[in-house]
Write a protein that holds these residues in place. Structure first.
Motif, PDB file in Angstrom:
ATOM      1  N   THR A 113      36.227 -33.697  -8.471  1.00 33.45           N
ATOM      2  CA  THR A 113      36.784 -32.651  -7.818  1.00 33.45           C
ATOM      3  C   THR A 113      38.239 -32.382  -8.120  1.00 33.45           C
ATOM      4  O   THR A 113      38.535 -32.855  -9.173  1.00 33.45           O
ATOM      5  CB  THR A 113      36.936 -32.817  -6.161  1.00 33.45           C
ATOM      6  N   LEU A 143      34.056 -18.057  -5.330  1.00 36.44           N
ATOM      7  CA  LEU A 143      33.410 -19.444  -5.643  1.00 36.44           C
ATOM      8  C   LEU A 143      34.178 -20.490  -4.824  1.00 36.44           C
ATOM      9  O   LEU A 143      33.728 -21.238  -4.152  1.00 36.44           O
ATOM     10  CB  LEU A 143      33.439 -19.670  -7.095  1.00 36.44           C
ATOM     11  N   TYR A 144      35.613 -20.250  -4.692  1.00 39.76           N
ATOM     12  CA  TYR A 144      36.238 -21.530  -4.259  1.00 39.76           C
ATOM     13  C   TYR A 144      36.406 -21.167  -2.566  1.00 39.76           C
ATOM     14  O   TYR A 144      36.340 -22.030  -1.752  1.00 39.76           O
ATOM     15  CB  TYR A 144      37.794 -21.139  -4.594  1.00 39.76           C
ATOM     16  N   THR A 146      33.985 -19.704  -0.722  1.00 39.94           N
ATOM     17  CA  THR A 146      32.573 -20.120   0.016  1.00 39.94           C
ATOM     18  C   THR A 146      31.906 -21.250  -0.372  1.00 39.94           C
ATOM     19  O   THR A 146      30.995 -21.737   0.412  1.00 39.94           O
ATOM     20  CB  THR A 146      31.685 -18.785  -0.409  1.00 39.94           C
ATOM     21  N   GLY A 147      32.093 -22.001  -1.467  1.00 38.04           N
ATOM     22  CA  GLY A 147      31.406 -23.242  -2.042  1.00 38.04           C
ATOM     23  C   GLY A 147      30.112 -22.649  -2.252  1.00 38.04           C
ATOM     24  O   GLY A 147      29.268 -23.635  -2.324  1.00 38.04           O
ATOM     25  N   MET A 148      29.858 -21.525  -2.620  1.00 36.22           N
ATOM     26  CA  MET A 148      28.390 -21.193  -2.862  1.00 36.22           C
ATOM     27  C   MET A 148      28.168 -21.927  -4.315  1.00 36.22           C
ATOM     28  O   MET A 148      28.967 -22.364  -5.260  1.00 36.22           O
ATOM     29  CB  MET A 148      28.523 -19.529  -3.460  1.00 36.22           C
ATOM     30  N   ARG A 149      26.695 -22.231  -4.654  1.00 32.25           N
ATOM     31  CA  ARG A 149      26.226 -22.502  -5.810  1.00 32.25           C
ATOM     32  C   ARG A 149      26.609 -21.553  -6.694  1.00 32.25           C
ATOM     33  O   ARG A 149      26.279 -20.470  -6.364  1.00 32.25           O
ATOM     34  CB  ARG A 149      24.700 -23.161  -5.735  1.00 32.25           C
ATOM     35  N   HIS A 251      30.222 -26.256 -10.494  1.00 29.17           N
ATOM     36  CA  HIS A 251      30.007 -27.161  -9.176  1.00 29.17           C
ATOM     37  C   HIS A 251      31.230 -27.879  -8.658  1.00 29.17           C
ATOM     38  O   HIS A 251      31.482 -28.352  -7.589  1.00 29.17           O
ATOM     39  CB  HIS A 251      28.638 -28.299  -9.699  1.00 29.17           C
ATOM     40  N   ARG A 254      32.627 -26.060  -6.009  1.00 31.30           N
ATOM     41  CA  ARG A 254      32.053 -26.327  -4.682  1.00 31.30           C
ATOM     42  C   ARG A 254      32.382 -27.583  -4.328  1.00 31.30           C
ATOM     43  O   ARG A 254      32.805 -27.709  -3.077  1.00 31.30           O
ATOM     44  CB  ARG A 254      30.456 -26.517  -5.197  1.00 31.30           C
ATOM     45  N   HIS A 255      32.660 -28.577  -5.039  1.00 30.75           N
ATOM     46  CA  HIS A 255      33.009 -30.001  -4.489  1.00 30.75           C
ATOM     47  C   HIS A 255      34.747 -29.725  -3.863  1.00 30.75           C
ATOM     48  O   HIS A 255      34.770 -30.473  -2.852  1.00 30.75           O
ATOM     49  CB  HIS A 255      33.002 -30.982  -5.728  1.00 30.75           C
ATOM     50  N   LEU A 275      27.910 -25.090   3.097  1.00 37.31           N
ATOM     51  CA  LEU A 275      27.435 -25.501   1.897  1.00 37.31           C
ATOM     52  C   LEU A 275      25.582 -25.201   1.484  1.00 37.31           C
ATOM     53  O   LEU A 275      25.383 -25.040   0.475  1.00 37.31           O
ATOM     54  CB  LEU A 275      27.689 -26.926   1.240  1.00 37.31           C
TER      55      LEU A 275
END
Length: 310
Positions: A113, A143-144, A146-149, A251, A254-255, A275
């Motif tokens: 992370t 991305l940051y 929402t934590g989407m893939r 990723h 996402r972490h 997530l």
């Protein structure tokens, strides 16, 4: 009547795609793993119909002897279990020889992370890229926030972003949908990018080019920015922002999203929902990440820890 293993595999993969909406990468992984197992059976003079539990266990032993990682062996067994379960349900076989086989388990590795300062540098680098700054800034903010893939992000339909949304509808693994809230910076970046994107689309339409249904369109076969291209972009942002590219992937953001939420007091169930994890046990790994970071913080900064080192 004996049918060839390749045909069985193809039928199974087609069913996975149709019934479970399995992702392309998941199907490719299943195909590789099952083709490897099929080749092993052929070498032993076996076929799909004559495979027994001992044969599958023998294959797993050979995989271990090859030095394959636990995670690889676990994934291969998962593919084998699924095709034999499918075979039983379809009536290809009267039994399921894989049903009681225990997997090797997965070695638990804590996800990499980033701290908040590193994320800030990545975001700033994305917003100030020489080309496509509005798009790149929007990608990273979303991305940051929402934590989407990454696959979920690059394939977002533009319709999901219309009307200055407070939340985005995301289509995740297995076709499952979830709502993720947008932060004010993400909404601002999205609005700015949409204005620019729509102007370009209008100009293209005037030249006879049909409009794209994707938020992040591309001229490639998929019609949208690919996950591989975004992987390269985020490495560029890392280098420009002074963050080690080796520790940054889509990723990782996402972490970071999950870890920073947990550190801020969010509960695991909420993070699980955001997530899109099917099982909260998957989300629980972030508590270990936080524990490790807190432990490192104490060891690095507590005066007694420092005196113990000297």
């Amino acid at each position: 009547m004996t049918h060839s293993m390749p045909r069985r595999i193809q039928t199974f993969l087609e069913a996975q795609a149709a019934e479970l909406d399995a992702a392309t990468n998941t199907q490719l992984a299943y195909a590789r793993d099952l083709q490897g197992f099929s080749a092993w059976l052929a070498e032993k003079g076996l076929n799909f119909e004559t495979t027994e539990r001992s044969h599958i266990e023998g294959y797993l032993i050979d995989c271990e002897a090859e030095g394959l990682a636990k995670s690889t062996r676990a994934r291969r067994l998962s593919a084998i279990k699924q095709i034999f379960r499918f075979a039983f349900e379809e009536g290809w076989r009267d039994d399921n020889p894989a049903i009681q086989i225990k997997g090797p388990g997965r070695a638990q590795r804590l996800p990499k992370t980033l701290d908040i300062a590193e994320v800030d540098r990545l975001l700033k680098a994305a917003h100030t890229t020489p080309k496509q700054a509005l798009r790149n800034g929007c990608l990273m903010e979303l991305l940051y926030a929402t934590g989407m893939r990454v696959t979920e992000l690059v394939s977002l339909p533009v319709s999901a972003a219309r009307g200055d949304p407070r939340m985005l509808l995301v289509r995740g693994k297995g076709g499952k949908e979830r709502l993720v809230p947008l932060s004010p910076p993400a909404r601002d970046a999205l609005a700015a990018y949409l204005t620019s994107r729509d102007a370009k689309e209008e100009a293209a339409r005037a030249r006879g080019v049909p409009p794209s249904k994707f938020l992040f369109p591309s001229h490639g076969k998929l019609g949208h920015l690919t996950r591989h291209r975004f992987f390269g972009l985020i490495k560029e942002f890392a280098a420009a922002g002074g963050v080690s590219p080796a520790k940054v992937t889509p990723h990782t953001l996402r972490h970071a999203f999950a870890t920073h939420l947990l550190a801020g007091g969010a509960d695991l169930r909420s993070i699980q929902t955001l997530l899109g994890h099917a099982d909260v046990a998957t989300t629980e790994i972030y508590t270990h990440v936080l524990d490790e970071r807190l432990k490192a913080l104490v060891l690095d900064h507590h005066p007694l820890a420092k005196s113990a080192k000297t």
